[in-house]
Design an enzyme around this catalytic site. Structure first.
Site, PDB file in Angstrom:
ATOM      1  N   HIS A 119       0.670   3.666   2.692  1.00 37.19           N
ATOM      2  CA  HIS A 119       0.748   3.004   3.856  1.00 37.19           C
ATOM      3  C   HIS A 119       2.400   3.656   4.594  1.00 37.19           C
ATOM      4  O   HIS A 119       2.669   4.734   3.360  1.00 37.19           O
ATOM      5  CB  HIS A 119       1.283   2.294   4.909  1.00 37.19           C
ATOM      6  CG  HIS A 119      -0.761   1.959   4.098  1.00 37.19           C
ATOM      7  ND1 HIS A 119      -1.272   1.362   4.326  1.00 37.19           N
ATOM      8  CD2 HIS A 119       0.078   0.444   2.885  1.00 37.19           C
ATOM      9  CE1 HIS A 119      -2.395   0.727   3.461  1.00 37.19           C
ATOM     10  NE2 HIS A 119      -1.735  -0.179   2.521  1.00 37.19           N
ATOM     11  N   GLU A 156       4.177  -4.344   4.789  1.00 33.72           N
ATOM     12  CA  GLU A 156       3.519  -3.729   3.394  1.00 33.72           C
ATOM     13  C   GLU A 156       3.995  -2.191   3.426  1.00 33.72           C
ATOM     14  O   GLU A 156       5.313  -2.339   2.009  1.00 33.72           O
ATOM     15  CB  GLU A 156       2.358  -3.809   3.200  1.00 33.72           C
ATOM     16  CG  GLU A 156       1.154  -3.057   1.769  1.00 33.72           C
ATOM     17  CD  GLU A 156       0.044  -2.976   1.746  1.00 33.72           C
ATOM     18  OE1 GLU A 156      -0.050  -2.809   1.379  1.00 33.72           O
ATOM     19  OE2 GLU A 156      -1.147  -2.965   2.632  1.00 33.72           O
ATOM     20  N   HIS A 211       1.210  -0.735  -4.074  1.00 31.78           N
ATOM     21  CA  HIS A 211       0.658  -1.947  -2.797  1.00 31.78           C
ATOM     22  C   HIS A 211       0.618  -2.727  -3.013  1.00 31.78           C
ATOM     23  O   HIS A 211       0.685  -3.801  -4.084  1.00 31.78           O
ATOM     24  CB  HIS A 211      -1.368  -1.244  -2.850  1.00 31.78           C
ATOM     25  CG  HIS A 211      -1.298  -0.345  -2.327  1.00 31.78           C
ATOM     26  ND1 HIS A 211      -1.570   0.392  -1.003  1.00 31.78           N
ATOM     27  CD2 HIS A 211      -1.387   1.021  -2.615  1.00 31.78           C
ATOM     28  CE1 HIS A 211      -2.093   1.892  -0.836  1.00 31.78           C
ATOM     29  NE2 HIS A 211      -2.055   2.039  -1.964  1.00 31.78           N
ATOM     30  N   GLU A 293      -2.133  -3.761  -7.040  1.00 33.10           N
ATOM     31  CA  GLU A 293      -2.263  -4.073  -5.748  1.00 33.10           C
ATOM     32  C   GLU A 293      -0.697  -5.744  -6.790  1.00 33.10           C
ATOM     33  O   GLU A 293      -1.482  -6.454  -7.183  1.00 33.10           O
ATOM     34  CB  GLU A 293      -3.016  -5.216  -4.971  1.00 33.10           C
ATOM     35  CG  GLU A 293      -3.894  -4.486  -4.366  1.00 33.10           C
ATOM     36  CD  GLU A 293      -3.359  -4.118  -3.119  1.00 33.10           C
ATOM     37  OE1 GLU A 293      -2.796  -4.266  -3.141  1.00 33.10           O
ATOM     38  OE2 GLU A 293      -4.159  -3.358  -2.723  1.00 33.10           O
TER      39      GLU A 293
END
Length: 329
Positions: A119, A156, A211, A293
């Site tokens: 992101h 995030e 992430h 993650e």
């Protein structure tokens, strides 16, 4: 990311009874890599007070929780992102990336590592642009998402960029040339297809996309996402499935050892490994690549770790050591 949305069905409940056998099986696949987790499971330790990361640099940035980058209510984060079709739309020239200068010596001299901070802190200001569909080979997907956040508003996108900076420093110390797909140096993105293209054009020896998840309360732990075998349209992962799995297994093992944190209790059946075919960042890659993650931002216990600068240093160390292990063979 979040496991909600049209492109991914929620995973089935974790089969806890199989955790021990599957964890041992993973340890057999990666000799010694998951020994720390096997011991963890055997003694029933808490897993959250692992030792400080070896070789940690005090100059790595330590960010306090911040609401910048995503709305606290946003749970639509997905590991993927992509690029608009021209540089004016994307906010920077296509394929641009932040890059370190090659260092003179070290075991990774001559190796190129691309770190992909999931992101972008500015994505929430550009919802129309990041909602644009891009081709991922098997189908089309949004260019990118805003990502998720903790209940207190730590985004995030801020987490991933901080861990990426720490990884860059650690990997440069080992002699690697490190490229970031973005460094908050563009208004939004890059999208998923451009993120893959950056690694491909760099002829990277390894690519890792960073992430944090946006799953439900009580869902805890990390997992590494591996590319499945895809041969459709612009996507052909057949040549990278094997080396990407090796990269992911090594990262999973070192992440357990350095952070002291257990693999996910909600996906991966306790192995810390998940294979997916719906992520453009993996489908379009032609070089070894995985996603990690690092924890679940919507669980209070995981969030306490993710918002800690000291723990983020451990996370960066754990991921970096896995990359070093993979590249040194």
């Amino acid at each position: 990311m979040s496991y909600t949305g049209p492109d991914f069905d929620p995973p089935p409940p974790s089969r806890r009874s199989r955790r021990g056998l599957l964890t041992v099986a993973l340890a057999a696949l990666v000799p010694g890599a998951l020994l720390g987790w096997a011991v963890y499971a055997a003694v029933g330790g808490s897993g959250h007070d692992g030792g400080a990361a070896a070789g940690s640099s005090g100059s790595a940035s330590s960010r306090a929780p911040s609401s910048a980058g995503a709305s606290p209510s946003d749970e639509s984060g997905d590991p993927d992102g992509g690029k608009p079709s021209d540089s004016a739309a994307s906010g920077s020239p296509s394929g641009s990336a932040s890059s370190s200068a090659p260092t003179g010596s070290g075991p990774l001299k001559g190796k190129v590592v691309v770190v992909d901070p999931g992101h972008n802190p500015g994505n929430f200001r550009h919802t129309a642009e990041i909602n644009r569909q891009v081709d991922i080979g098997t189908n089309s997907k949004e260019c990118d998402t805003t990502g998720t956040s903790t209940d207190d508003g730590y985004a995030e996108a801020e987490f991933t960029l901080d861990v990426a900076h720490r990884m860059r420093e650690l990997l440069e110390e080992q002699g690697a040339t490190v490229k970031l797909t973005q460094d908050a140096d563009r208004p939004f993105g890059p999208c998923i297809d451009e993120r893959a293209e950056i690694g491909n054009k760099a002829k990277a020896d390894a690519v890792v996309s960073i992430h944090a998840d946006g799953s439900g309360t009580g869902n805890r732990g990390f997992h590494v996402i591996l590319p499945g075998s895809v041969h459709s349209g612009a996507a052909d992962t057949r040549a990278i499935v094997g080396p990407s799995r090796e990269l992911g297994e090594r990262i999973a093992g070192t992440f357990v050892r350095v952070t002291g944190n257990a693999p996910s209790n909600y996906v991966g059946d306790g192995t810390g490994l998940v294979t997916r075919k719906d992520l453009g960042g993996l489908n379009l890659s032609t070089v070894p690549k995985v996603f990690i993650e690092c924890g679940n931002m919507r669980d209070s216990k995981d969030a306490a770790l993710l918002t800690s600068g000291a723990w983020r240093q451990k996370a960066a160390q754990g991921i970096s050591e896995g990359i070093v292990s993979f590249l040194r063979g």
